[in-house]
Design an enzyme around this catalytic site. Sequence first.
Site, PDB file in Angstrom:
ATOM      1  N   ASP A   1      -5.926   9.123  10.165  1.00 22.17           N
ATOM      2  CA  ASP A   1      -6.044   9.917   8.952  1.00 22.17           C
ATOM      3  C   ASP A   1      -4.654   9.937   8.310  1.00 22.17           C
ATOM      4  OD1 ASP A   1      -6.850  11.535   6.874  1.00 22.17           O
ATOM      5  OD2 ASP A   1      -7.869  13.011   8.127  1.00 22.17           O
ATOM      6  N   TRP A   2      -4.589  10.360   7.085  1.00 31.04           N
ATOM      7  CA  TRP A   2      -3.382  10.280   6.267  1.00 31.04           C
ATOM      8  C   TRP A   2      -2.363  11.335   6.706  1.00 31.04           C
ATOM      9  CZ3 TRP A   2      -6.835   6.964   5.725  1.00 31.04           C
ATOM     10  CH2 TRP A   2      -6.870   6.026   4.708  1.00 31.04           C
TER      11      TRP A   2
END
Length: 736
Positions: A281-282
């Site tokens: 995920d970012w």
Amino acid sequence: MSKNRVMMPSLVAGLCLASLSCSAVALAAGEGWRNPSLSPDERARLLDAELTLDERIGLLHGPMALSFPGGPPIPAGSVGGAGFIPGVPRLGIPALKETDASLGITNPGDVRPGDTATALPASLALAASFNPELAYEGGAMIAREAAAKGFNVLLAGGVNLARDPRNGRNFEYLGEDPWLAGTLAGESIKAIQDQNIISTIKHFSLNGQETGRFYANSIIKEAAHRESDLLAFQIAIEKGQPGSVMCAYNLVNGDYSCGNDHLLNGVLKGDWGYKGWVMSDWGAVHATDYAVKGLDQQSGEQLDQQMWFGEPLKQAALAGTVPEARLSDMSRRILRSMFAVGLFDGKPVKPQIDAAAHAAVAKKVADEGIVLLANKGILPLKGGAGKKIVVIGGQADAGVLSGAGSSQVTATGGNARVVPVGGDGPMAMWGRLVFHPSSPLKALRAALPDATITFADGRYPAEAAAAAKAADIAIVFANQWMAEALDAYDLSLPQGQDEMIQAVAAANPNSIVVLQTGGPVLMPWLDKVGAVVAAWYSGQKGGESIADVLTGRVNPSGRLPVTFPTSLDQYPRRDLPGWGLPKKQQFDVIYDEGADVGYRRFAALGMKPLFPFGHGLSYTSFAYDKLSVKGGETLTVSFRVTNTGAVAGKDAPQVYLTGAGGVKLQRLIGFDKVDLKPGETRTVTLKADPRLLASFDEAGRQWRITGGTYEVTVGPSASTAALTGTAKVSKRSLKP
Ligand code: BGC
């Protein structure tokens, strides 16, 4: 590591590279990967062997395709959006152009100025449709738009179970049940990839709340995890074969999800034999050694402290701390998914977007996702000359509410209204209520042309009550805005809307409440109103769908994918873990309800909810009979559904396991969606996934069916059994 060329003899192969017309072409040495008749695994192996170290590292990390103030412009060759991984032009490897996601193609910060997309209802509304075909249609629709806009990866497939009704992202997920969520996520992923667009599934795993999501340590026992959240992932991965799995922000049992050897190497790639790649995920990567713990790619790297999978990973590879074979496994997995989904051999022309057809998909999902919760006979609404209806609140004059965060879509036609709510951090960008351009007020006026329909904004309870008193019918729109990175404080309707509804209902008992929420809310006014409709976030055709359901043009067929409680006290965690803690302080979220998520826990503790999982009314009635339950290796349940009312309608019959070899429990093991004319009967036959009859044996690392007499119920919700039956199931074990 030096460039490692595999010397292949020249070969002749059918090529379908730049066009769909294939021709026999001689392949040069080292180009065997171009041969489309080889398996994705073989092609990925051959192509991976051609990569230099720098090229390989280049595939393993990438930035957001966004430009931050004072920062560099968006990367060359990208399409503005969530993410970008440059390709390798020398070898014809395309770049990965990534966009969010499940509700439609997003346009964060208007990076593609003025670009809009078809906005589907919330995934929770899709879950409420109990209709896998709609999941497929929605997924295919989004993927066509992704392709038309130049993307080839959709960050879709949100499947975290709704363990806490306050979770700010429940609207992006598919409810509280692993079979329902896994089935629908799988269909949607399959549909996306059938359009030659890679889909992710996310957020792996137990990203169960937004409060402190970077520091929350989700604690759960292994067996319970396998029987709940992991089972939803497992089912969806088997059905949809997503090219990538996105690991989550939170920790699971002490290790960050993206550096969680047990979850990534042990469960996902080991037990499940997953062949695609794990992307972070970012902003979820905290170290280079996540590479050996199972992470294959660092995404959105501007948000991390370092480009861990850039130079640090290269140095680790040169030093041998990340073995050469593992580095090659990382890139090979990415290439494999690209081959499997057809990124090398895919459609050459960007499809045109058929806006009307796509809007019709959004409408269908809303039509079937809206749930009629309660009705004292006031619905469907009848118009007629002289009838006075007042629509109150919820900005229903402008449009329908949507949820915020990375999944926020700017709908076709643009935002109807934007109401800033402020905030810092992610809320600086996401802190605004966006209303899609589908006004329920206008749609009601169109549906009931003879009635006089007025609007009151509902700011003051007394003013709303006066407007309701002056009308024959009052329709109150009540909003709960939910957002990524922000949980609900409690289950009340915010900003005094409960008081406003109380006042309206006291002034006029012919009041109807339309809830636009991201999950369950409490209803202190329930017995005072004539009807309640859960419309969730209903997408860019939501206003029309709400009007059609209220007036009976659409017979409601949505069923609750989450339990609606009578109080927060019915949940295991009264206070949201981590709430109010200083930033950067880790804390535990102890999931000691285990696999008893939602209705399963209500059943285990004998609690009565406000509205049970699976509940939803119709303007017709359905009856069930002729139950047959066959046992053996699993349960095969067959029964008849009849429309016993006067109008056509869709039903979502549900089959629950209620006893397994003497153990009482409750698990949804099958459901269907059937469309029946008045008087029509259909036989439904459902075969249970055997894992739903099993428990996970942690020590033996396998599923075990204890065997014996298994009990099932068939009915319209988790609380109502219309039919009951039993069958003998054989004792056996199944691979993990
Ligand atoms: C979200 C992901 C999303 C990513 C890219 C993150 O904040 O958790 O779901 O795909 O951003 O926008």
